[in-house]
Design a protein around this motif. Sequence first.
Motif, PDB file in Angstrom:
ATOM      1  N   GLY A  21      25.115 -22.429  18.823  1.00  0.00           N
ATOM      2  CA  GLY A  21      24.363 -22.680  17.609  1.00  0.00           C
ATOM      3  C   GLY A  21      23.896 -21.388  16.949  1.00  0.00           C
ATOM      4  O   GLY A  21      23.939 -20.314  17.531  1.00  0.00           O
ATOM      5  N   LYS A  22      23.420 -21.561  15.708  1.00  0.00           N
ATOM      6  CA  LYS A  22      22.975 -20.412  14.919  1.00  0.00           C
ATOM      7  C   LYS A  22      21.459 -20.412  14.808  1.00  0.00           C
ATOM      8  O   LYS A  22      20.826 -21.464  14.879  1.00  0.00           O
ATOM      9  CB  LYS A  22      23.603 -20.467  13.531  1.00  0.00           C
TER      10      LYS A  22
ATOM     11  N   GLN B 188      18.963 -23.137  12.833  1.00  0.00           N
ATOM     12  CA  GLN B 188      19.629 -24.445  12.747  1.00  0.00           C
ATOM     13  C   GLN B 188      18.672 -25.548  13.178  1.00  0.00           C
ATOM     14  O   GLN B 188      17.939 -25.412  14.151  1.00  0.00           O
ATOM     15  CB  GLN B 188      20.873 -24.445  13.643  1.00  0.00           C
ATOM     16  N   VAL B 189      18.688 -26.714  12.408  1.00  0.00           N
ATOM     17  CA  VAL B 189      17.818 -27.858  12.723  1.00  0.00           C
ATOM     18  C   VAL B 189      18.386 -28.557  13.952  1.00  0.00           C
ATOM     19  O   VAL B 189      19.525 -29.031  13.955  1.00  0.00           O
ATOM     20  CB  VAL B 189      17.726 -28.829  11.546  1.00  0.00           C
ATOM     21  N   ILE B 190      17.573 -28.596  14.997  1.00  0.00           N
ATOM     22  CA  ILE B 190      18.013 -29.249  16.231  1.00  0.00           C
ATOM     23  C   ILE B 190      17.751 -30.750  16.170  1.00  0.00           C
ATOM     24  O   ILE B 190      18.620 -31.555  16.511  1.00  0.00           O
ATOM     25  CB  ILE B 190      17.270 -28.634  17.436  1.00  0.00           C
TER      26      ILE B 190
ATOM     27  N   SER C 158      31.873 -28.049  20.250  1.00  0.00           N
ATOM     28  CA  SER C 158      33.087 -27.534  19.627  1.00  0.00           C
ATOM     29  C   SER C 158      32.699 -26.558  18.525  1.00  0.00           C
ATOM     30  O   SER C 158      31.518 -26.365  18.227  1.00  0.00           O
ATOM     31  CB  SER C 158      33.917 -28.696  19.083  1.00  0.00           C
ATOM     32  N   ASN C 159      33.744 -25.980  17.900  1.00  0.00           N
ATOM     33  CA  ASN C 159      33.486 -24.998  16.840  1.00  0.00           C
ATOM     34  C   ASN C 159      32.771 -25.611  15.642  1.00  0.00           C
ATOM     35  O   ASN C 159      32.038 -24.928  14.929  1.00  0.00           O
ATOM     36  CB  ASN C 159      34.791 -24.347  16.407  1.00  0.00           C
ATOM     37  N   ASP C 160      33.037 -26.913  15.424  1.00  0.00           N
ATOM     38  CA  ASP C 160      32.383 -27.544  14.274  1.00  0.00           C
ATOM     39  C   ASP C 160      31.047 -28.188  14.653  1.00  0.00           C
ATOM     40  O   ASP C 160      30.485 -28.974  13.888  1.00  0.00           O
ATOM     41  CB  ASP C 160      33.300 -28.613  13.660  1.00  0.00           C
ATOM     42  N   GLY C 161      30.523 -27.917  15.845  1.00  0.00           N
ATOM     43  CA  GLY C 161      29.198 -28.364  16.221  1.00  0.00           C
ATOM     44  C   GLY C 161      29.127 -29.722  16.873  1.00  0.00           C
ATOM     45  O   GLY C 161      28.032 -30.268  17.032  1.00  0.00           O
TER      46      GLY C 161
END
Length: 799
Positions: free
Chosen positions: A508-509, A512-514, A600-603
């Motif tokens: 995650g960045k 970012q809203v968890i 994954s890469n798209d979260g």
Amino acid sequence: MPERLAETLVDLWTPLIILWITLPTCVYMAPMNQAYALTTGSPLELSRQSEELRILNRSKRGWVWNQMFVLEEFSGPEPILVGRLHTDLDPGSKKIKYILSGDGAGTIFQINDITGDIHAIKRLDREEKAEYTLTAQAVDWETNKPLEPPSEFIIKVQDINDNAPEFLNGPYHATVPEMSILGTSVTNVTATDADDPVYGNSAKLVYSILEGQPYFSIEPETAIIKTALPNMDREAKEEYLVVIQAKDMGGHSGGLSGTTTLTVTLTDVNDNPPKFAQSLYHFSVPEDVVLGTAIGRVKANDQDIGENAQSSYDIIDGDGTALFEITSDAQAQDGVIRLRKPLDFETKKSYTLKVEAANIHIDPRFSGRGPFKDTATVKIVVEDADEPPVFSSPTYLLEVHENAALNSVIGQVTARDPDSTSSPIRFSIDRHTDLERQFNINADDGKITLATPLDRELSVWHNITIIATEIRNHSQISRVPVAIKVLDVNDNAPEFAAEYEAFLCENGKPGQVIQTVSAMDKDDPKNGHYFLYSLLPEMVNNPNFTIKKNEDNSLSILAKHNGFNRQKQELYLLPIVISDSGNPPLSSTSTLTIRVCGCSNDGVVQSCNVEAYVLPIGLSMGALIAILACIILLLVIVVLFVTLRRHKNEPLIIKDDEDVRENIIRYDDEGGGEEDTEAFDIATLQNPDGINGFLPRKDIKPDLQFMPRQGLAPVPNGVDVDEFINVRLHEADNDPTAPPYDSIQIYGYEGRGSVAGSLSSLESTTSDSDQNFDYLSDWGPRFKRLGELYSVGESDKET
């Protein structure tokens, strides 16, 4: 009467008949038509005329006669001479004979065959038959040959006045409205006369009224009946009987007559107003009468009938117009007074009404006579009654806070006895409406108090019923509904609206809203909910997470950095403090669980377990599931293969350590005795008579004991294994000492009977009860030898 009529006819017609007979034929008998013209003259003229007829090649009738008449109903001592037939071919030599045929010939009419005279031998009736058509012919007396063609002539029956007029449709009935003007047509009647209408006046009728004057008149010729008096009143006389006469001969003396009756009924018209039987009516009514109850009836009589007597009733004046109403009863033709509003004896004890009855259907011809209505006065006296208590309000609405103290007063109800002798009132609660007994009431003053604590979050409304009872008369009670609303106080702290669990991606960045969470509060503030979110003081400087308040009263949890590693820490707990806006405000702490997962890469979250971390990077969850499915499939195939292989290699013979005597055979059907020894052979069971030869049984030891076989010699090298096995199998199949392979036999054939009558061969008297079932012990070496047969040398293996 018939004798006088006959004498009159004889006196009248005898001279005419004599004159008719004595007159010359040429004068009396006028020609009927050109074809039958009268022929007279000398024989020379007759001869000349005959010659002319012959030259013209046309036959002319030589009859000298005309149409004849005869009076009906004429009778005398002698037959009546109707007329005479004569032909111009008759020279008077009496060689001609006259013959008569046709209607009534020989029965009614007779002819003198020499003179041609025709007589009527019976009385004739014109109404039965008005004319007769006959045929006359002249023939030679001696040869009976016709002298000329036959000729037709008519005898008409002349009418006399022998039928009186008749009214075929009588007696008659007619109606005419009352109060009709003079000359109003009522009806017309018609009489018939059977006499001849074209001959004389026998059928000419004249009508007159014999009875019914001076009320009605009749037209003499048309028989139209009219009113002779104006304004006949039905209420004075409704029905009239009129006798009508019809006379023939134009009404002159000597004519015949007939009579009939006509009943004339005057129909009603609305010419009378309604009239009350009395000008003042008195009624009394209890004050507690139910609304809509009939208090009394008033009636206005009308001499008219039907719809002309229908009247409508109204209250036109009085001090009780708002409390009472009157309706019309169409069947009884009266007015019913009913109560519209409650009465109160203590307020007013009597009322006066003015009622009016008016005709519904007004006839404009009589409107000038005055108003078709009448009025009367009605006095109503109210009687005192013991009434139940009356509450000050039909319903009550009370409010109480949910934190109200026990025994605190919620509200009060009041009631009074409306009677003049007022009775004290006691109050109580209908416990069917308060099963949990949350409220109490003071029996004297009606104050309602709280008996148990209230919780608005459990129930906002409480509906109870209060009963008021007179102390002097317990049967007089009243009920009133009371609705109690529980008001909210801030006694519940807010909390999470659901069980939240957040997932944090390792890749995650920051920022970012968890997770987004919302709160709920069981309380219901007037201005709505407004929540405050915060972290615990010791976690304000949390290095991993932070919170953000949203406009929709929710909260977002954000990550402060990236690089979370579930191998190092898989789970984070984040306590959040939630406060409401109540007075005083309440708060609670709810903990949010944050789980670190692989994404994954798209979260998209793929796995949140620590063990899954050692899997190769890049292998997706779908691939793992596919691999696992393949492994399970391979395991299933291996298990099936091993199971099938084991079943295939399992020996068919009984193990050495098993005792065959433990195999007990039970038969559920009746056996065939000794013949059951062949029962295992299905073909034999189906057709026992068709067996050829003896087939020994293999399920029991035969009576004939065979010696144990010697051990088999070693197989020399080079022997064909296939051939050797086939030989050994053949020997085993034909060896009666071989052990059984089947221990349960199914019998499809019962057998032909047994001497011993046994149901089973095991109990047969011929069976050897001392049989030794231990014959399998000799087969141990044989099985060992059989194993040696399958052991071949190295050279055989190559083969």
